[in-house]
Design a protein around this motif. Structure first.
Motif, PDB file in Angstrom:
ATOM      1  N   GLY A 340       0.792  -1.221   0.000  1.00 55.50           N
ATOM      2  CA  GLY A 340       0.000   0.000   0.000  1.00 55.50           C
ATOM      3  C   GLY A 340       0.821   1.265   0.000  1.00 55.50           C
ATOM      4  N   ALA A 341       2.139   1.160  -0.187  1.00 53.10           N
ATOM      5  CA  ALA A 341       3.024   2.322  -0.088  1.00 53.10           C
ATOM      6  C   ALA A 341       3.572   2.768  -1.431  1.00 53.10           C
ATOM      7  CB  ALA A 341       4.184   2.004   0.856  1.00 53.10           C
ATOM      8  N   GLY A 342       3.046   2.220  -2.534  1.00 54.51           N
ATOM      9  CA  GLY A 342       3.618   2.518  -3.839  1.00 54.51           C
ATOM     10  C   GLY A 342       3.571   3.976  -4.218  1.00 54.51           C
ATOM     11  N   ILE A 343       2.493   4.670  -3.844  1.00 58.01           N
ATOM     12  CA  ILE A 343       2.399   6.098  -4.182  1.00 58.01           C
ATOM     13  C   ILE A 343       3.546   6.851  -3.517  1.00 58.01           C
ATOM     14  CG2 ILE A 343       0.939   8.145  -4.142  1.00 58.01           C
ATOM     15  CD1 ILE A 343      -0.224   5.801  -5.764  1.00 58.01           C
ATOM     16  N   GLY A 344       3.704   6.654  -2.230  1.00 58.45           N
ATOM     17  CA  GLY A 344       4.737   7.390  -1.508  1.00 58.45           C
ATOM     18  C   GLY A 344       6.144   7.021  -1.920  1.00 58.45           C
ATOM     19  N   LEU A 345       6.365   5.742  -2.263  1.00 55.18           N
ATOM     20  CA  LEU A 345       7.718   5.255  -2.551  1.00 55.18           C
ATOM     21  C   LEU A 345       8.100   5.374  -4.024  1.00 55.18           C
ATOM     22  CD1 LEU A 345       7.729   1.991  -0.386  1.00 55.18           C
ATOM     23  CD2 LEU A 345       8.602   4.246   0.235  1.00 55.18           C
ATOM     24  N   ALA A 346       7.194   5.814  -4.877  1.00 52.75           N
ATOM     25  CA  ALA A 346       7.438   5.808  -6.316  1.00 52.75           C
ATOM     26  C   ALA A 346       8.646   6.646  -6.748  1.00 52.75           C
ATOM     27  CB  ALA A 346       6.183   6.252  -7.061  1.00 52.75           C
ATOM     28  N   PRO A 347       8.786   7.899  -6.300  1.00 52.03           N
ATOM     29  CA  PRO A 347       9.925   8.681  -6.799  1.00 52.03           C
ATOM     30  C   PRO A 347      11.272   8.093  -6.408  1.00 52.03           C
ATOM     31  CG  PRO A 347       8.278  10.124  -5.817  1.00 52.03           C
ATOM     32  CD  PRO A 347       7.904   8.719  -5.450  1.00 52.03           C
ATOM     33  N   GLY A 348      11.404   7.618  -5.180  1.00 53.93           N
ATOM     34  CA  GLY A 348      12.654   7.005  -4.769  1.00 53.93           C
ATOM     35  C   GLY A 348      12.940   5.743  -5.547  1.00 53.93           C
ATOM     36  N   THR A 349      11.878   4.965  -5.832  1.00 52.36           N
ATOM     37  CA  THR A 349      12.050   3.760  -6.639  1.00 52.36           C
ATOM     38  C   THR A 349      12.554   4.117  -8.028  1.00 52.36           C
ATOM     39  OG1 THR A 349      10.298   2.615  -5.417  1.00 52.36           O
ATOM     40  CG2 THR A 349      10.865   1.763  -7.598  1.00 52.36           C
ATOM     41  N   GLY A 350      11.934   5.125  -8.647  1.00 55.92           N
ATOM     42  CA  GLY A 350      12.376   5.547  -9.972  1.00 55.92           C
ATOM     43  C   GLY A 350      13.805   6.040  -9.985  1.00 55.92           C
ATOM     44  N   ALA A 351      14.192   6.760  -8.946  1.00 57.07           N
ATOM     45  CA  ALA A 351      15.560   7.272  -8.863  1.00 57.07           C
ATOM     46  C   ALA A 351      16.563   6.139  -8.688  1.00 57.07           C
ATOM     47  CB  ALA A 351      15.677   8.258  -7.700  1.00 57.07           C
ATOM     48  N   LEU A 352      16.252   5.171  -7.817  1.00 57.32           N
ATOM     49  CA  LEU A 352      17.171   4.060  -7.593  1.00 57.32           C
ATOM     50  C   LEU A 352      17.294   3.178  -8.829  1.00 57.32           C
ATOM     51  CD1 LEU A 352      16.266   2.987  -3.951  1.00 57.32           C
ATOM     52  CD2 LEU A 352      18.274   4.248  -4.718  1.00 57.32           C
ATOM     53  N   VAL A 353      16.168   2.902  -9.494  1.00 51.39           N
ATOM     54  CA  VAL A 353      16.209   2.095 -10.714  1.00 51.39           C
ATOM     55  C   VAL A 353      17.063   2.785 -11.774  1.00 51.39           C
ATOM     56  CG1 VAL A 353      14.801   1.346 -12.682  1.00 51.39           C
ATOM     57  CG2 VAL A 353      14.067   0.822 -10.346  1.00 51.39           C
ATOM     58  N   THR A 354      16.895   4.083 -11.919  1.00 47.51           N
ATOM     59  CA  THR A 354      17.688   4.817 -12.905  1.00 47.51           C
ATOM     60  C   THR A 354      19.169   4.771 -12.565  1.00 47.51           C
ATOM     61  OG1 THR A 354      15.832   6.286 -13.391  1.00 47.51           O
ATOM     62  CG2 THR A 354      18.028   7.085 -13.970  1.00 47.51           C
ATOM     63  N   ALA A 355      19.487   4.947 -11.293  1.00 49.31           N
ATOM     64  CA  ALA A 355      20.893   4.874 -10.881  1.00 49.31           C
ATOM     65  C   ALA A 355      21.471   3.492 -11.164  1.00 49.31           C
ATOM     66  CB  ALA A 355      21.015   5.215  -9.397  1.00 49.31           C
ATOM     67  N   GLN A 356      20.676   2.450 -10.917  1.00 51.75           N
ATOM     68  CA  GLN A 356      21.156   1.094 -11.181  1.00 51.75           C
ATOM     69  C   GLN A 356      21.355   0.857 -12.675  1.00 51.75           C
ATOM     70  OE1 GLN A 356      17.913  -0.661  -9.117  1.00 51.75           O
ATOM     71  NE2 GLN A 356      18.939  -0.682  -7.132  1.00 51.75           N
ATOM     72  N   LEU A 357      20.467   1.406 -13.502  1.00 46.47           N
ATOM     73  CA  LEU A 357      20.622   1.276 -14.954  1.00 46.47           C
ATOM     74  C   LEU A 357      21.891   1.972 -15.433  1.00 46.47           C
ATOM     75  CD1 LEU A 357      16.927   1.911 -16.075  1.00 46.47           C
ATOM     76  CD2 LEU A 357      18.163  -0.258 -16.212  1.00 46.47           C
ATOM     77  N   LEU A 358      22.212   3.092 -14.801  1.00 44.10           N
ATOM     78  CA  LEU A 358      23.396   3.854 -15.186  1.00 44.10           C
ATOM     79  C   LEU A 358      24.666   3.355 -14.501  1.00 44.10           C
ATOM     80  CD1 LEU A 358      21.847   7.430 -15.081  1.00 44.10           C
ATOM     81  CD2 LEU A 358      22.453   6.125 -17.126  1.00 44.10           C
ATOM     82  N   GLY A 359      24.511   2.451 -13.525  1.00 45.68           N
ATOM     83  CA  GLY A 359      25.670   1.917 -12.831  1.00 45.68           C
ATOM     84  C   GLY A 359      26.325   2.883 -11.877  1.00 45.68           C
ATOM     85  N   ARG A 360      25.512   3.721 -11.251  1.00 44.91           N
ATOM     86  CA  ARG A 360      26.088   4.674 -10.310  1.00 44.91           C
ATOM     87  C   ARG A 360      25.109   4.912  -9.170  1.00 44.91           C
ATOM     88  NH1 ARG A 360      25.416   9.317 -14.869  1.00 44.91           N
ATOM     89  NH2 ARG A 360      23.395  10.169 -14.252  1.00 44.91           N
ATOM     90  N   PRO A 361      25.588   5.319  -8.007  1.00 39.03           N
ATOM     91  CA  PRO A 361      24.685   5.570  -6.876  1.00 39.03           C
ATOM     92  C   PRO A 361      23.859   6.823  -7.114  1.00 39.03           C
ATOM     93  CG  PRO A 361      26.924   6.195  -6.306  1.00 39.03           C
ATOM     94  CD  PRO A 361      27.009   5.518  -7.636  1.00 39.03           C
ATOM     95  N   TRP A 362      22.642   6.809  -6.565  1.00 33.59           N
ATOM     96  CA  TRP A 362      21.805   7.995  -6.650  1.00 33.59           C
ATOM     97  C   TRP A 362      22.321   9.046  -5.684  1.00 33.59           C
ATOM     98  CZ3 TRP A 362      18.699  10.257  -9.814  1.00 33.59           C
ATOM     99  CH2 TRP A 362      17.906  11.328  -9.373  1.00 33.59           C
ATOM    100  N   ARG A 363      22.287  10.305  -6.127  1.00 32.89           N
ATOM    101  CA  ARG A 363      22.800  11.392  -5.291  1.00 32.89           C
ATOM    102  C   ARG A 363      22.070  11.418  -3.945  1.00 32.89           C
ATOM    103  NH1 ARG A 363      18.962  15.362  -5.525  1.00 32.89           N
ATOM    104  NH2 ARG A 363      17.569  15.332  -7.342  1.00 32.89           N
ATOM    105  N   GLY A 364      22.825  11.552  -2.896  1.00 32.77           N
ATOM    106  CA  GLY A 364      22.247  11.680  -1.564  1.00 32.77           C
ATOM    107  C   GLY A 364      21.748  10.390  -0.953  1.00 32.77           C
ATOM    108  N   ALA A 365      21.819   9.291  -1.704  1.00 34.93           N
ATOM    109  CA  ALA A 365      21.310   8.019  -1.176  1.00 34.93           C
ATOM    110  C   ALA A 365      22.470   7.114  -0.798  1.00 34.93           C
ATOM    111  CB  ALA A 365      20.433   7.329  -2.220  1.00 34.93           C
ATOM    112  N   ASP A 366      22.345   6.484   0.342  1.00 34.63           N
ATOM    113  CA  ASP A 366      23.348   5.530   0.795  1.00 34.63           C
ATOM    114  C   ASP A 366      23.033   4.176   0.172  1.00 34.63           C
ATOM    115  OD1 ASP A 366      25.069   3.849   2.069  1.00 34.63           O
ATOM    116  OD2 ASP A 366      24.206   4.111   4.069  1.00 34.63           O
ATOM    117  N   PRO A 367      23.847   3.693  -0.780  1.00 32.36           N
ATOM    118  CA  PRO A 367      23.522   2.421  -1.438  1.00 32.36           C
ATOM    119  C   PRO A 367      23.328   1.274  -0.454  1.00 32.36           C
ATOM    120  CG  PRO A 367      25.348   3.531  -2.556  1.00 32.36           C
ATOM    121  CD  PRO A 367      25.103   4.281  -1.268  1.00 32.36           C
ATOM    122  N   ALA A 368      24.074   1.277   0.639  1.00 33.16           N
ATOM    123  CA  ALA A 368      23.952   0.188   1.605  1.00 33.16           C
ATOM    124  C   ALA A 368      22.574   0.160   2.257  1.00 33.16           C
ATOM    125  CB  ALA A 368      25.038   0.322   2.671  1.00 33.16           C
TER     126      ALA A 368
END
Length: 386
Positions: A340-368
């Motif tokens: 039930g949290a997809g609305i709230g978590l959507a932007p972070g999910t999109g940012a992390l997926v994009t970072a993973q596609l590009l092979g780099r960490p998302w700005r400001g996010a701790d990969p661990a």
């Protein structure tokens, strides 16, 4: 890089928006209109208040900041983004003690919390005698379909395309890497990566891509009242909501969640039950939700309901979304199982997926902080979390 995003709900739209903005060649594939599935059946919650410290809370904190950025870029009115704050209330002194302990753990993880001694000072129309609660000023709300459509339009402005159709199978090269998706009508969409953002159907799409994950449906009802003058200031819910979210019980669970909308209607939830994809109406659930809401806000006894809608929340058995590249099929990236949290978590999910596609960490996010969401936890288990 060519990327096919399967799913035009809020998570798929966010993945497309971030990926296209980063310069990737994006096609969004869905068998229906934007936001027509689970996204259209949600309340639009952007919550920190209901999450235990851990990877989901860290994703929620990232997403909360990105929702503000999306509001600035796309316009808060376009999203109906409201930073209304959340108020979690306890019905007994014992529940209040447990709520304070929970809030203390969240505060230690960086969430803003404020103990509330007199609930009526924040919500004048609430029932008298409530022992107290916790105010979460960072909680917010969007109109989910409008938000998904706005994100997808922004993705198109960045060069993304949309395609109507159903993902039928993956195309792979001799090395097993994904090379595209074949739709049910035989259309081939070439791709270097395929993002599984299919919501409740994420398990089936994963299977068709050769990377199964166990995504299960959990039915929920939401009631909608007639339009009223502003009566409820925050998203207000009872302290047992958090326990119900994390429960694995198959039976019906209900907790009181009440909030107003910009249109003046009041939304009342929340129920959760594992009944497969049964879409039938259950009047007993509607009656239970209405009774709980009236106990929290007695004025609702004189208010008319205009409709009740239901939908399915897609969840993994460990109640964490699955986000990231699947090691079983190179090129498949999952972004589903948010419950039930997809609305709230959507932007972070999109940012992390994009970072993973590009092979780099998302700005400001701790990969661990997000490793607990990776599909690796499904390895050698047939798609079930270890």
């Amino acid at each position: 890089m060519k990327v096919v995003v399967v799913g035009a709900g809020i998570v798929g739209a966010a993945c497309a928006f971030h990926a296209a903005a980063a310069g990737l060649d994006v096609t969004v594939l869905d068998r229906g209109p934007v936001g027509a599935g689970t996204t259209s059946r949600g309340e639009g919650n952007i919550l920190l208040s209901d999450k235990e410290p851990g990877p989901e809370l860290e994703l929620a904190r990232l997403s909360r900041a990105l929702w503000d950025e999306a509001g600035e870029e796309l316009g808060p009115d376009t999203l109906e983004l409201e930073a209304k704050g959340g108020l979690v209330v306890a019905s007994t002194p014992e529940a209040l003690g447990a709520l304070h302990a929970f809030a203390a753990r969240q505060a230690a993880a960086g969430v803003r919390t404020e103990a509330v001694e007199h609930v009526g000072e924040l919500e004048p129309h609430s029932a008298p005698g409530l022992p107290g609660g916790v105010h979460y000023p960072q909680d917010a709300q969007v109109q989910p379909v409008l938000a998904a459509a706005a994100l997808l339009r922004a993705a198109v402005r960045h060069g993304a395309r949309t395609h109507t159709g159903e993902a039928a199978s993956a195309l792979t090269g001799a090395d097993g890497r994904i090379t595209g998706v074949r739709t049910a009508d035989g259309t081939v969409l070439p791709a270097d990566a395929v993002v599984n953002a299919a919501g409740t159907w994420g398990g089936e799409v994963g299977r068709r891509l050769g990377a199964p994950v166990e995504i299960l449906p959990r039915r929920g009802f939401v009631l909608v009242t007639e339009p009223l003058p502003p009566m409820i200031r925050h998203k207000v819910y009872s302290a047992d909501y958090v326990a119900n979210v994390a429960s694995n019980d198959e039976g019906l669970e209900t907790s009181c969640v009440v909030e107003g909308t910009r249109a003046g209607t009041i939304l009342i939830g929340a129920s959760r039950e594992r009944v497969g994809f049964d879409t039938s109406m259950n009047p007993a659930v509607v009656a239970t939700l209405a009774a709980r809401a009236c106990r929290l806000f007695p004025f609702l006894r004189g208010v008319h309901l205009i409709r009740a809608y239901r939908g399915f929340r897609p969840y993994c058995p460990d109640h964490l979304p699955v986000i990231g590249p699947d090691p079983r099929v190179p090129g498949v990236v999952h972004a589903c199982g948010h419950e039930g949290a997809g609305i709230g978590l959507a932007p972070g999910t999109g940012a992390l997926v994009t970072a993973q596609l590009l092979g780099r960490p998302w700005r400001g996010a701790d990969p661990a902080a997000h490793t607990g969401l990776l599909p690796d936890r499904f390895l050698n288990t047939g798609g079930v979390p270890t």
